[in-house]
Scaffold this active site. Structure first.
Site: not given
Length: 401
Positions: A218-220, A222, A317
């Site tokens: 997961l992105d930082k 998210t 995104r």
């Protein structure tokens, strides 16, 4: 929630358990000055470049000898590469006779990936009746496959006592609820303080699993659910499920703009041509498919649910921006801030200052890598997400009223 153990400094950084910590040998009185400081007899004057006279040097030595000088015995850290010995032996059954060696090995040693087995075959670590063959060579029923290899640790990272919000754990996998701001894997600018460092502290032996058991990211900023493999067998099975697209990952997001109906975005994703930190829909990119549906509409925004069919970097995104509905708070893809017409100051300020992309990994569903049982988890929406939804609902009601 699994917090840090009681009585332990949360900011302490610990090397992996295979790292040995020892004290430096005792320091003799004649070597109490550390850091390579010069001997008094060889001291140079700070005002001139001439050596001090012997009388001055002797007086200085007698004076400083009376002062209590600290002795620093810093621990010496020595790290060793961790390995896990693998010794397996199996006889080729009649049903598999006549097939390629790499195919037979994948059936008999299914806890390891095909690519890893192929590499061991090429290195001569996986033999047939004691002989080294090629992956494409045919093996016959009754032949004995023997594997003697070592699975090396995948990195020399430090273990850190970082609290983890674990929602499920057994001896094979763990599922956690990742908070905003936590980087998943060490990278440039984030050498530690990551999820990987926390996993090494929670499960030290996970160092022997590729990428410390991290099979997706997961992105930082998210939030939401992630699964981590604790063993090599679990890692292999989870990767296979991800490649087969049998893992269900469903997210919720708040996007800018009013979406009329749901749909599917089937557009390849690759690195942006000019801005290398960004991804984009590009010709020749990796296949990427996202399915979205509307949960709630507001005056200028939409609450959506998105199901991933693939798992590309920044996929949701990029895809939502591609169809004209970027995520609220997205620093890379949302573009210029747009003020909703007639919005109250509180909502405008909240939208302007929302600290991250409004994206949350809400549902996760997969087959247990050992038992095969289908498992499903749900993570509640985080507080900042709920607060934004509340303001959007109030804004809609105020406008309609």
């Amino acid at each position: 929630m699994m917090g840090a153990p009681a009585g332990r400094d949360k900011d302490a950084v610990f090397k992996h358990k295979r790292v040995v910590e020892t004290k430096a040998p005792p320091v003799s009185p004649s070597k109490r000055f550390l850091g390579g400081l010069p001997n008094h007899a060889a001291c140079q004057s700070t005002r001139t470049s001439r050596p001090l006279s012997r009388a001055v040097a002797d007086r200085l030595s007698r004076r400083t000898a009376l002062l209590p000088l600290p002795i620093y015995e810093a621990p010496l850290i020595m790290s060793t590469i961790s390995t896990q010995a693998i010794h397996l032996r199996a006889e080729v059954p009649f049903a598999l006779g006549g097939q390629r060696l790499d195919q037979v090995a994948a059936q008999l040693f299914s806890e390891h990936s095909r690519s890893r087995l192929a590499a061991w075959i090429k290195d001569g670590l996986l033999t047939v009746d004691g002989a080294a063959l090629r992956p494409r060579d045919t093996v016959h029923a009754g032949a004995v496959l023997e594997l003697s290899a070592e699975q090396q640790a995948q990195g020399e990272w430090v273990a850190q006592d970082i609290p983890l919000d674990i929602v499920f754990e057994d001896e094979h996998i763990l599922v956690l609820n990742k908070p905003s701001g936590l980087v998943v894997h060490p990278a440039a600018g984030h050498a530690d303080g990551t999820l990987l460092n926390a996993l090494l502290h929670h499960v030290p032996d996970i160092i022997n699993v590729p990428r410390a058991g991290i099979v997706h990211r997961l992105d930082k900023d998210t939030t939401g659910l992630m699964v981590v493999a604790k063993t090599l067998q679990a890692q292999t099975r989870l990767v296979e499920q991800l490649q087969a697209r049998s893992v269900s990952r469903i997210y919720e997001a708040i996007v800018i703009g009013v979406i009329i109906t749901g749909g599917t975005v089937d557009a390849p994703i690759g690195r942006h041509g000019q801005q290398r930190q960004r991804m984009a829909v590009v010709e020749g990119g990796k296949p990427a498919v996202s399915h979205y549906r509307v949960l709630e509409r507001f005056r200028s925004h939409t609450h959506v649910r998105v199901k991933l069919e693939t798992g590309r970097t920044h996929q949701i995104r990029v895809h939502m921006t591609h169809i004209g509905y970027p995520l609220v708070g997205d620093p890379l893809y949302s573009g210029r801030f747009r003020i909703p017409p007639a919005a109250n100051p509180t909502m405008v300020q909240t939208l302007r200052d929302f600290p991250r992309q409004a994206l949350h990994a809400r549902f996760l569903e997969l087959d247990h890598p050992v038992t095969g049982k289908r498992l499903k988890w749900e993570s509640p929406l985080p507080d900042d997400f709920v607060w934004l939804l509340t303001l959007l609902q109030q804004d809609r009601e105020a406008f309609v009223g």
